[in-house]
Design a protein around this motif. Structure first.
Motif, PDB file in Angstrom:
ATOM      1  N   GLY A   1       0.782  -1.223   0.000  1.00 55.73           N
ATOM      2  CA  GLY A   1       0.000   0.000   0.000  1.00 55.73           C
ATOM      3  C   GLY A   1       0.814   1.272   0.000  1.00 55.73           C
ATOM      4  O   GLY A   1       0.288   2.353   0.288  1.00 55.73           O
TER       5      GLY A   1
ATOM      6  N   ALA B   1      -2.217  -7.800   3.541  1.00 62.40           N
ATOM      7  CA  ALA B   1      -3.431  -7.379   4.234  1.00 62.40           C
ATOM      8  C   ALA B   1      -3.444  -5.870   4.453  1.00 62.40           C
ATOM      9  O   ALA B   1      -4.463  -5.197   4.208  1.00 62.40           O
TER      10      ALA B   1
ATOM     11  N   LEU C   1      -4.103  -4.062   1.203  1.00 61.54           N
ATOM     12  CA  LEU C   1      -5.488  -4.112   0.729  1.00 61.54           C
ATOM     13  C   LEU C   1      -6.423  -3.266   1.579  1.00 61.54           C
ATOM     14  O   LEU C   1      -7.304  -2.575   1.053  1.00 61.54           O
ATOM     15  N   ASN C   2      -6.238  -3.310   2.908  1.00 63.01           N
ATOM     16  CA  ASN C   2      -7.138  -2.564   3.790  1.00 63.01           C
ATOM     17  C   ASN C   2      -6.459  -2.331   5.139  1.00 63.01           C
ATOM     18  O   ASN C   2      -6.530  -3.174   6.035  1.00 63.01           O
ATOM     19  N   PRO C   3      -5.783  -1.199   5.300  1.00 62.17           N
ATOM     20  CA  PRO C   3      -5.060  -0.961   6.559  1.00 62.17           C
ATOM     21  C   PRO C   3      -5.981  -0.874   7.773  1.00 62.17           C
ATOM     22  O   PRO C   3      -5.606  -1.311   8.866  1.00 62.17           O
ATOM     23  N   GLU C   4      -7.181  -0.328   7.604  1.00 65.43           N
ATOM     24  CA  GLU C   4      -8.084  -0.200   8.742  1.00 65.43           C
ATOM     25  C   GLU C   4      -8.563  -1.560   9.233  1.00 65.43           C
ATOM     26  O   GLU C   4      -8.610  -1.835  10.435  1.00 65.43           O
ATOM     27  N   ALA C   5      -8.925  -2.420   8.286  1.00 64.76           N
ATOM     28  CA  ALA C   5      -9.344  -3.773   8.665  1.00 64.76           C
ATOM     29  C   ALA C   5      -8.180  -4.542   9.284  1.00 64.76           C
ATOM     30  O   ALA C   5      -8.361  -5.314  10.226  1.00 64.76           O
ATOM     31  N   SER C   6      -6.980  -4.329   8.773  1.00 63.41           N
ATOM     32  CA  SER C   6      -5.796  -4.998   9.322  1.00 63.41           C
ATOM     33  C   SER C   6      -5.535  -4.546  10.752  1.00 63.41           C
ATOM     34  O   SER C   6      -5.195  -5.359  11.620  1.00 63.41           O
ATOM     35  N   ARG C   7      -5.704  -3.242  10.996  1.00 62.15           N
ATOM     36  CA  ARG C   7      -5.506  -2.725  12.357  1.00 62.15           C
ATOM     37  C   ARG C   7      -6.541  -3.331  13.313  1.00 62.15           C
ATOM     38  O   ARG C   7      -6.225  -3.702  14.442  1.00 62.15           O
ATOM     39  N   THR C   8      -7.761  -3.471  12.833  1.00 59.52           N
ATOM     40  CA  THR C   8      -8.813  -4.076  13.653  1.00 59.52           C
ATOM     41  C   THR C   8      -8.503  -5.538  13.959  1.00 59.52           C
ATOM     42  O   THR C   8      -8.816  -6.036  15.047  1.00 59.52           O
TER      43      THR C   8
END
Length: 430
Positions: A146, A292, A295-302
């Motif tokens: 990313g 991961a 593709l989606n840093p926010e989902a990865s942080r969650t």
């Protein structure tokens, strides 16, 4: 019943091949979907389209071809004949300079020529391709995470600096010296990549801005370093460093055939690194986290993935890859540091990474293509009088068409790719 069966057959025929049951074998699926907007077809057609446009530019840039336009409607054959001769000769020289010259093969076979001339084109292609593969990987790895790593050029410069300093300052035995110089080059590049990575993680500073600025810092640091006492060659008055010791230079793989064959262990290093990065992305925990976060840093942080630490680590590894690219240049072909020691290999690596669709082996084959264009472009300029800058135009066109598959799909009227497993992942664009 017969009428119903007939109607069904007619409906299937009218619906076309797309409504037929999918073939059961891979060969059947591949052949059916060859003319669809899958990754392979789009890439091949993008290269073809770029070569066609390049051919048009070659033709109209020739003075004799332009002269025929004054009487085009009275004798159009002159225009097309001269255009064909010019373009076909240019691309023939491109092939002879990058792959093989059939005349040289014939001469070597009958004893009137040297085998050195036979292997010279492919040797040049591989020589150019090795650092391009490594800098292309540096961009591709960050891209998968990313991040847009514009600092590949600066990281490659620092890698060349580190490898050169280790190459002529450290008195080490043969074998160990070479490995240490490569490691130091990768470490310098990794350190240069770590800076924008940690800034991104801690402060949110955009990597495009920080890496562009660090490119200039690396360039000016190199210019300052090579005129310092202890680094500058004492036998030269110009800005050039001491040469890398023989014990730290990459061995020429075809040196036994002839001294002009420059291909060295750098291409072996590039292949091993490509294989390692491919494994890293697909088989390691770090590779999973990298993809991961990309593709989606926010989902990865969650999900509990440390996004900031991943950014810092990704940029460090990418910098190390670029540093290896710079190291292979100064340890293989350049031998000494100069202000332009790596040329534009870092910026070209961005194009290679894009053409390879940020996939390790795709990047490697893209590096081979760009290496062939550079090697063949030198001969094309010498024998056909075509400007070397035109090769850069062709490279740019290839990347444009690959990055805009919808354009290629429209030009060649490709069907949408529907079958999985044939590389359709990025057929909709970046």
């Amino acid at each position: 019943m017969t009428e119903q069966t007939t109607a069904t057959a007619e409906d299937l025929a009218a619906a076309g091949a797309d409504q037929l049951p999918p073939p059961k074998t891979f060969a059947g699926r591949y052949l059916r979907n060859l003319w669809t907007a899958n990754t392979f077809t789009v890439t091949v057609l993008a290269v073809l389209l770029a070569l066609v446009i390049g051919g048009i530019l070659i033709a109209i840039s020739d003075e004799n071809v332009r002269a025929t336009t004054s009487y085009f409607f009275s004798r159009p054959g002159d225009f097309f004949s001269l255009s064909w001769d010019k373009v076909s000769d240019a691309y023939a020289q491109l092939f002879k300079g990058s792959i093989v010259d059939p005349t040289a093969v014939q001469a070597a076979a009958n004893g009137t020529g040297k085998w050195e001339r036979v292997f010279f084109p492919i040797s040049e292609t591989l020589t150019y391709a090795a650092p391009l593969a490594l800098t292309g990987l540096a961009f591709a790895l960050a891209f998968r995470g990313g991040l847009f790593n514009i600092g590949v050029q600066g990281q490659a410069i620092m890698g060349a600096v580190g490898a050169a300093l280790a190459g002529f300052l450290l008195p080490l035995p043969v074998g160990i010296h070479l490995v240490v110089a490569l490691i130091v080059g990768a470490a310098f590049g990794g350190a240069w990549g770590f800076v924008p990575g940690i800034l991104k993680a801690r402060t949110g500073a955009h990597e495009v801005i920080t890496t562009i600025m660090l490119n200039y810092v690396a360039l000016f640091f190199l210019g300052w370093l090579i005129v310092q006492k202890g680094v500058q060659d004492p036998e030269r008055s110009d800005a050039i460093s001491k040469p890398v010791d023989d014990s730290a230079q990459l061995t020429h793989l075809l040196g036994f055939v002839g001294p002009s064959l420059r291909v060295n262990l750098g291409i072996v290093v590039a292949i091993l690194v490509v294989a390692a990065v491919a494994w890293l992305l697909r088989r390691s925990t770090f590779g999973f986290e990298l993809r991961a976060v990309g593709l989606n840093p926010e989902a990865s942080r969650t999900a509990g993935i440390g996004v900031g630490s991943t950014y810092a680590l990704v940029m460090t590894v990418a910098g190390a890859l670029a540093g290896l690219g710079g190291a292979t240049i100064v340890m293989g072909t350049a031998v000494s540091l100069t202000g332009a020691v790596i040329g534009s290999v870092g910026f070209d690596g961005l194009l290679v990474g894009l053409l390879g669709r940020a996939k390790p082996w795709g990047v490697f084959f893209a590096a081979l293509l760009f290496g062939a264009l550079q090697a063949g472009g030198n001969r094309m300029q010498s024998f056909s009088g075509i400007s070397l800058e035109l090769v850069g135009v062709i490279q740019a066109l290839i990347v444009i068409f690959v990055a805009a598959p919808a354009l290629v799909k429209t030009v060649f009227r490709l069907k949408p790719a529907k079958v999985s497993g044939l590389g359709t992942g990025m057929s909709k664009g970046w």
